[in-house]
Design an enzyme around this catalytic site. Structure first.
Site, short mmCIF file in Angstrom:
data_model
loop_
_atom_site.label_atom_id
_atom_site.label_comp_id
_atom_site.label_asym_id
_atom_site.label_seq_id
_atom_site.Cartn_x
_atom_site.Cartn_y
_atom_site.Cartn_z
N HIS A 43 4.41 -29.80 -27.03
CA HIS A 43 5.50 -28.83 -26.65
C HIS A 43 5.56 -28.90 -25.05
O HIS A 43 6.58 -28.06 -24.51
CB HIS A 43 4.89 -27.27 -27.00
CG HIS A 43 4.73 -27.10 -28.33
ND1 HIS A 43 5.45 -26.94 -29.52
CD2 HIS A 43 3.33 -27.44 -29.18
CE1 HIS A 43 5.05 -26.91 -30.65
NE2 HIS A 43 3.71 -26.92 -30.36
N HIS A 94 0.98 -26.24 -17.04
CA HIS A 94 2.07 -27.03 -17.90
C HIS A 94 3.12 -26.78 -17.27
O HIS A 94 3.40 -26.03 -16.41
CB HIS A 94 1.74 -26.70 -19.20
CG HIS A 94 1.72 -25.36 -19.70
ND1 HIS A 94 1.03 -24.32 -19.52
CD2 HIS A 94 2.99 -24.50 -19.78
CE1 HIS A 94 1.57 -23.37 -19.74
NE2 HIS A 94 2.67 -23.46 -19.76
N HIS A 146 7.47 -26.16 -18.02
CA HIS A 146 8.88 -26.07 -19.17
C HIS A 146 10.05 -26.58 -18.07
O HIS A 146 10.14 -26.46 -17.08
CB HIS A 146 8.99 -24.39 -19.50
CG HIS A 146 7.74 -23.87 -19.75
ND1 HIS A 146 7.47 -23.69 -21.11
CD2 HIS A 146 6.83 -23.51 -19.29
CE1 HIS A 146 6.54 -23.05 -21.45
NE2 HIS A 146 5.88 -22.92 -20.15
N HIS A 160 3.44 -23.44 -15.02
CA HIS A 160 2.47 -22.11 -15.24
C HIS A 160 1.07 -22.73 -14.92
O HIS A 160 0.72 -23.73 -15.67
CB HIS A 160 2.74 -21.74 -16.63
CG HIS A 160 4.29 -21.08 -16.77
ND1 HIS A 160 4.75 -21.07 -18.27
CD2 HIS A 160 4.83 -20.49 -16.04
CE1 HIS A 160 5.76 -20.51 -18.16
NE2 HIS A 160 6.06 -19.97 -16.74
N THR A 185 4.61 -17.30 -23.48
CA THR A 185 5.93 -17.52 -23.76
C THR A 185 6.00 -18.47 -24.94
O THR A 185 7.10 -18.89 -25.23
CB THR A 185 6.73 -18.13 -22.51
OG1 THR A 185 6.02 -19.61 -22.44
CG2 THR A 185 6.54 -17.18 -21.32
N THR A 186 4.65 -18.76 -25.48
CA THR A 186 4.95 -19.59 -26.71
C THR A 186 4.18 -18.87 -27.80
O THR A 186 3.21 -18.07 -27.33
CB THR A 186 3.98 -21.04 -26.38
OG1 THR A 186 2.87 -20.78 -26.12
CG2 THR A 186 4.76 -21.79 -25.35
N1 LIG Z 1 3.94 -20.62 -21.21
S1 LIG Z 1 2.22 -19.89 -21.27
O1 LIG Z 1 1.73 -20.00 -19.84
O2 LIG Z 1 2.57 -18.55 -21.95
C1 LIG Z 1 1.10 -20.69 -22.25
C2 LIG Z 1 -0.11 -20.49 -22.03
C3 LIG Z 1 -0.95 -21.48 -22.78
C4 LIG Z 1 -2.62 -21.08 -22.79
C5 LIG Z 1 -3.12 -22.03 -22.34
C6 LIG Z 1 -4.63 -21.72 -22.26
C7 LIG Z 1 -5.17 -20.48 -22.64
C8 LIG Z 1 -4.36 -19.52 -22.87
C9 LIG Z 1 -3.01 -19.66 -23.14
C10 LIG Z 1 -0.50 -22.38 -23.81
C11 LIG Z 1 0.87 -22.69 -23.75
C12 LIG Z 1 1.26 -23.65 -24.55
C13 LIG Z 1 2.51 -24.17 -24.23
C14 LIG Z 1 2.89 -25.39 -25.15
C15 LIG Z 1 2.08 -25.46 -26.32
C16 LIG Z 1 1.04 -24.70 -26.60
C17 LIG Z 1 0.82 -23.65 -25.94
C18 LIG Z 1 1.74 -21.73 -23.05
ZN LIG Z 2 4.35 -21.82 -19.98
#
Ligand SMILES: NS(=O)(=O)c1cc(-c2ccccc2)cc(-c2ccccc2)c1
Ligand SMILES: [Zn+2]
Length: 263
Positions: A66, A91, A93, A117, A198-199
């Site tokens: 993702h 990560h 977007h 983020h 946001t996911t």
């Molecule tokens: N976009 S986000 O910041 O809200 C976000 C936070 C975390 C997250 C990561 C570690 C602990 C806790 C939350 C994981 C993702 C994510 C993005 C793509 C695929 C799966 C998960 C996205």
């Molecule tokens: Zn994110």
């Protein structure tokens, strides 16, 4: 069963069927409009510790299907919040080559090319991120808007390895670098509101800090990010490009967005 996507039958309009919070309150991202803003003089500059990592250390760069993410050492943390928030990962977007607008947060309805983020968890209150992820004071995410412009050498510290993580679940070790260099110069000017992941599972557990000033990357760097990755595994016969991995702006309800700056 993280089979959610950004388009099609498992797209964001369907997330709430498997992940009920996605249809709930305090969802992110949002379109940060002037009428939502309230200046808050108590909002202190963001202070981060140990972001300047040594190249003797290594970081894991990975494609989770993702997004592309970088795991972060727990020596990194935010020190200016009421509790210590320890870094977990960062990560991105982004949009696509044909539509280079892919940030999640919008500012006055303007969408940037991409958004970074940096995810942290409340390590004063919770022993690990898994126990923090669904708590209202569990997470703090630092958001950085990314526009296309000047070349950004800090981004090349990981972009030069992106062809090693083209496919879902691929990971490579990369030399650590100064994560602070990925952020804008001014950490005293930001938007602040209570929101969510946001996911999926969209837990309303995020204290959002979105910096006012974007950073820039070159068009070539943006295209590397937007055209190198696939959400499918290497052995799958039909490769599925990974781009436009941004959620649409969510209802703000009665939320106020605090701002740390006047003008
Ligand atoms: N976009 S986000 O910041 O809200 C976000 C936070 C975390 C997250 C990561 C570690 C602990 C806790 C939350 C994981 C993702 C994510 C993005 C793509 C695929 C799966 C998960 C996205
Ligand atoms: Zn994110």
């Amino acid at each position: 069963a993280a089979n959610w996507t950004y388009t099609g039958p498992d797209g964001e309009q369907h997330w709430s069927k498997s992940y009920p919070y996605c249809g709930g309150i305090f969802q992110s991202p949002i379109d940060i409009k002037p009428e939502l803003l309230r200046f808050d003089p108590s909002l202190r500059p963001i202070e981060v510790q140990n972001y300047n990592l040594s190249p003797n250390e290594q970081l894991t760069l990975g494609n989770n299907g993702h997004s592309v993410q970088i795991s972060l050492p727990s020596t990194m943390y935010i020190s200016s919040l009421p509790n210590r928030y320890t870094a977990a990962q960062l990560h991105f977007h982004w949009g696509s080559a044909s539509r280079p607008a892919g940030s999640e947060h919008l500012v006055n309805s303007k969408q940037s090319a991409a958004e970074m983020h940096i995810v942290h968890f409340n390590s004063d209150r919770y022993p690990n991120i898994a126990s923090a992820v669904d708590k209202s004071d569990g997470l703090a995410v630092l958001g950085v808007l990314i526009d296309i412009g000047e070349f950004n050498p800090a981004f090349d510290q990981f972009l030069r390895f992106i062809n090693g993580v083209k496919y879902r679940d691929q990971k490579v070790q990369v030399p650590a670098f100064n994560i602070r260099a990925l952020m804008p110069a001014r950490l005293d000017e930001y938007f602040r509101y209570d929101g969510s992941l946001t996911t999926p599972p969209c837990y309303p557990s995020v204290l959002w800090t979105l910096f006012r000033n974007p950073v820039t990357i070159s068009r070539k760097q943006f295209l590397a990010l937007a055209t190198s990755l696939y959400s499918s595994h290497a052995q799958e016969s039909t490769p599925v490009p990974l781009n436009s991995n941004f959620r649409k702006p969510q209802p703000t309800d009665s939320r106020v967005v605090l701002v740390s700056f006047k003008e």
